[in-house]
Design an enzyme around this catalytic site. Sequence first.
Site, short mmCIF file in Angstrom:
data_model
loop_
_atom_site.label_atom_id
_atom_site.label_comp_id
_atom_site.label_asym_id
_atom_site.label_seq_id
_atom_site.Cartn_x
_atom_site.Cartn_y
_atom_site.Cartn_z
CG ASP A 1 35.50 34.58 27.18
OD1 ASP A 1 34.74 33.89 27.94
OD2 ASP A 1 36.43 35.40 27.87
CB SER B 1 30.29 33.13 31.22
OG SER B 1 30.35 32.31 32.49
CB ALA B 2 30.37 27.43 31.71
CG ASP B 3 28.38 32.23 34.97
OD1 ASP B 3 29.04 31.08 35.47
OD2 ASP B 3 28.80 33.37 35.58
CE LYS C 1 31.96 44.15 38.61
NZ LYS C 1 32.39 42.87 39.22
CB VAL D 1 27.29 32.12 38.40
CG1 VAL D 1 25.69 31.79 38.17
CG2 VAL D 1 27.58 33.39 39.07
CD GLU E 1 30.00 33.94 42.57
OE1 GLU E 1 30.90 33.12 42.43
OE2 GLU E 1 29.35 34.76 42.06
CE LYS F 1 36.14 31.98 36.67
NZ LYS F 1 36.61 32.51 35.57
N1 PSU Z 1 31.36 39.08 37.65
C1 PSU Z 1 31.37 39.70 38.81
N2 PSU Z 1 31.97 39.28 39.82
C2 PSU Z 1 32.37 37.83 39.97
C3 PSU Z 1 32.04 37.08 38.90
C4 PSU Z 1 31.77 37.47 37.63
O1 PSU Z 1 31.04 40.71 38.54
O2 PSU Z 1 32.80 37.33 41.13
C5 PSU Z 1 32.50 35.67 38.98
C6 PSU Z 1 31.59 34.58 39.26
O3 PSU Z 1 32.00 33.71 39.99
C7 PSU Z 1 31.02 34.37 37.99
C8 PSU Z 1 32.51 33.88 37.25
O4 PSU Z 1 30.33 33.04 37.91
O5 PSU Z 1 33.32 34.94 37.67
C9 PSU Z 1 32.46 33.94 35.60
O6 PSU Z 1 33.64 33.52 34.99
P1 PSU Z 1 33.62 33.28 33.64
O7 PSU Z 1 33.42 34.38 32.88
O8 PSU Z 1 35.21 32.87 33.57
O9 PSU Z 1 32.67 32.14 33.26
MN MN Z 2 35.02 33.10 29.69
#
Ligand code: PSU
Ligand code: MN
Length: 303
Positions: free
Chosen positions: A136, A138-140, A157, A104, A22, A84
């Site tokens: 909140d 994540s879309a992951d 994390k 991701v 990524e 992003k």
């Molecule tokens: N967690 C990490 N390092 C990262 C990310 C998450 O420890 O770099 C990044 C990744 O690209 C992940 C994104 O897909 O943050 C998730 O963002 P969000 O929570 O806004 O979906």
């Molecule tokens: Mn989010």
Amino acid sequence: MLKVSNEVRDALACGQAVVALESTIISHGMPYPQNAETALEVEQVVRHHGAVPATIALFDGELCVGLEAAQIQRLGQEGLSVIKCSRRDLGAVLAAGRTGATTVASTMIGAHLAGIKIFATGGIGGVHRGAETSMDISADLTELGRTPVAVVCAGAKAILDLPLTLEYLETLGVPVFGYQTKSLPAFYSRQSDLEVDYQMDTAEAVAAALNAQWQLGLTQGALIANPVPEANAIDKAEMDKVIDQALTEADAQGIKGKASTPFLLARVAELTGGTSLQTNIALVKHNAAVAAQTAVALAALEG
Ligand code: PSU
Ligand code: MN
């Protein structure tokens, strides 16, 4: 709009192992210059273990799978001014021809469109603490539920709610495999008080489970959780203090939406004075090695 590099296209056509990588981790996950240096080193680790790396990002109206070193350098240098991009951002950013880094979720999309099944990163997004009010998530996670790509990570994390993240993955039908561990790794530390679904002791075992899942015609992805190397692990209690402070600051400053994860990542890195960055770099490389071995094993099964 999909641009697969010649090297990646040739490798896929010959049934060779390829590992997707990524780019939000480059632009938003680490400071410059360590971000670009690490991204280039991670590509070398993938090669060293017999696979072809395919870092993914958006440039000039194309979803690029397999980048030039100069493009990786640019993502690192431009950092937070790169957009992003998760699933919902792809259309708008491609249409405008802007530079975008893939999360991701969107890296899984690019990988799947190109025909890549294995992807290495550091940590995934998940269910945030307090999600019962902020919503909140994540879309992951939803991407893992709908796209057949396996993501090798070091867990998530503790800025996230790990038990709720596991519950959500279970709902979506996403298997969580522990690589040589029964305990869910917690990114900076090797263990948590949570368990993965299945411990897998070899890359071949992981590849066999993925192959069976996809041969059956199932369309979801999988999470392969690989603990940070022992020498680079950080004490959990120490990190918890830092994470609590970062979360309190985010709350006080009203940080939300897509800015939340980058804010928390940056504050944790600042507050630990670089120690956590070294850990982050070490675990990404370790994940790249396991991902490459898994991709090689999967290619052998398919061949
Ligand atoms: N967690 C990490 N390092 C990262 C990310 C998450 O420890 O770099 C990044 C990744 O690209 C992940 C994104 O897909 O943050 C998730 O963002 P969000 O929570 O806004 O979906
Ligand atoms: Mn989010």
